[in-house]
Design a protein around this motif. Structure first.
Motif, short mmCIF file in Angstrom:
data_model
loop_
_atom_site.label_atom_id
_atom_site.label_comp_id
_atom_site.label_asym_id
_atom_site.label_seq_id
_atom_site.Cartn_x
_atom_site.Cartn_y
_atom_site.Cartn_z
N ALA A 1 31.84 18.26 12.82
CA ALA A 1 31.64 17.37 14.05
C ALA A 1 31.05 17.81 14.91
N CYS A 2 30.14 16.94 15.90
CA CYS A 2 29.42 17.25 16.90
C CYS A 2 29.66 16.65 18.13
N GLY A 3 31.08 16.70 18.49
CA GLY A 3 31.46 16.35 19.65
C GLY A 3 32.14 14.78 19.75
N GLY A 4 32.90 14.59 20.74
CA GLY A 4 33.64 13.41 20.67
C GLY A 4 32.69 12.14 21.37
N THR B 1 27.79 11.21 32.09
CA THR B 1 28.13 10.90 30.79
C THR B 1 27.10 11.92 29.97
N LEU B 2 25.90 11.69 30.49
CA LEU B 2 24.92 12.50 29.49
C LEU B 2 25.34 14.04 29.48
N HIS B 3 25.69 14.53 30.67
CA HIS B 3 25.99 15.97 30.86
C HIS B 3 27.16 16.24 29.95
N ARG B 4 28.42 15.33 30.04
CA ARG B 4 29.62 15.85 29.37
C ARG B 4 29.12 15.65 27.83
N TRP B 5 28.35 14.63 27.44
CA TRP B 5 27.91 14.35 26.04
C TRP B 5 27.06 15.63 25.35
N ALA B 6 26.05 15.89 26.14
CA ALA B 6 25.25 17.21 25.94
C ALA B 6 25.98 18.33 25.57
N GLY B 7 26.96 18.79 26.55
CA GLY B 7 27.84 19.79 26.45
C GLY B 7 28.79 19.91 25.40
N GLU B 8 29.38 18.61 25.02
CA GLU B 8 30.14 18.60 23.93
C GLU B 8 29.29 19.09 22.55
N VAL B 9 28.24 18.24 22.53
CA VAL B 9 27.30 18.50 21.33
C VAL B 9 26.96 20.09 21.18
N TRP B 10 26.55 20.77 22.46
CA TRP B 10 26.16 22.06 22.24
C TRP B 10 27.34 22.98 21.90
N THR B 11 28.53 22.59 22.56
CA THR B 11 29.71 23.48 22.17
C THR B 11 29.81 23.20 20.60
N ALA B 12 29.74 22.18 20.11
CA ALA B 12 30.02 21.78 18.60
C ALA B 12 29.29 22.97 17.72
N TRP B 13 28.12 23.13 18.19
CA TRP B 13 26.98 24.11 17.40
C TRP B 13 27.28 25.62 17.62
N GLU B 14 28.38 25.82 18.53
CA GLU B 14 28.57 27.31 18.80
C GLU B 14 28.61 28.39 17.83
N ASP B 15 29.02 28.20 16.65
CA ASP B 15 28.68 29.21 15.76
C ASP B 15 27.36 29.48 15.39
N GLN B 16 26.25 28.53 15.79
CA GLN B 16 24.95 28.84 15.47
C GLN B 16 24.12 29.35 16.43
N HIS B 17 24.75 29.49 17.93
CA HIS B 17 24.01 29.74 19.17
C HIS B 17 23.39 31.08 18.87
N ALA B 18 23.92 32.07 18.35
CA ALA B 18 23.30 33.55 18.18
C ALA B 18 21.94 33.38 17.48
N ALA B 19 22.08 32.64 16.20
CA ALA B 19 20.85 32.46 15.39
C ALA B 19 19.93 31.79 16.26
N LEU B 20 20.06 30.63 16.62
CA LEU B 20 19.30 30.00 17.60
C LEU B 20 18.52 30.70 18.62
N GLY B 21 19.28 31.73 19.54
CA GLY B 21 18.83 32.52 20.51
C GLY B 21 17.98 33.34 19.92
N ASP B 22 17.98 34.06 18.83
CA ASP B 22 17.04 34.81 18.19
C ASP B 22 15.95 34.18 17.80
#
Length: 169
Positions: A115-118, A136-157
């Motif tokens: 799921a990519c956020g509520g 609302t945009l900032h809350r939405w963006a934050g939720e979506v970003w958090t949903a992808w947390e397990d991909q953050h390291a690969a994305l940072g690389d």
């Protein structure tokens, strides 16, 4: 009245499920709401123009698709990283996307979360005024970003590998 849930974000919208773009996980009804939001942004360009790229990237990251080109999800996630983690402006993110698109044709696929956020584009469309829209945009963006947390390291690389370091960053 019949309703259906968008396969990408889960927003329940009026009408039967229709998916005219087989490369996208966004339903036609969800894309129609996205178009309404774009119209609202145009009507409030002075207040909201600087936030357009964050809307594009958040929507893209919330509607990943294995059937579409991997650049869509990659750019959504790159944009969220640059905006939310590095504090870059929408204009800086847009410039980074342009630079990356001109230099690279191959993009990895990122494993989507269940799921990519509520919050969804529908919540943004319901904002009462430009300040509520931005909040609302900032809350939405934050939720979506958090949903992808397990991909953050690969994305940072990927970002470190492909995006040149700019002065002051």
């Amino acid at each position: 009245m019949e309703t259906s849930a968008c396969p990408g974000c889960g927003a329940v919208l009026p009408g039967p499920l229709a998916m005219s773009d087989p490369r996208s996980s966004a339903s036609d009804a969800c894309r129609a709401v996205r178009a309404e939001v774009a119209g609202y942004e145009l009507g409030h360009l002075a207040e909201l123009g600087q936030w357009h790229q964050l809307v594009v990237d958040t929507y893209g990251a919330q509607h990943p698709s294995d059937a579409g080109p991997p650049i869509g999800t990659a750019f959504g996630l790159i944009g969220l990283h640059l905006a939310l983690e590095e504090g870059r402006s929408g204009f800086e993110v847009r410039d980074a996307h342009q630079l990356l698109a001109n230099r690279f044709r191959d993009w990895p696929r990122f494993r989507a979360p269940d799921a990519c956020g509520g919050l969804t584009i529908v919540d943004l469309a319901r904002a009462a005024d430009p300040p509520a829209y931005v909040e609302t945009l900032h809350r939405w963006a934050g939720e979506v970003w958090t949903a992808w947390e397990d991909q953050h390291a690969a994305l940072g690389d990927l970002i470190r590998e492909r995006l040149p370091v700019r002065a002051g960053r």
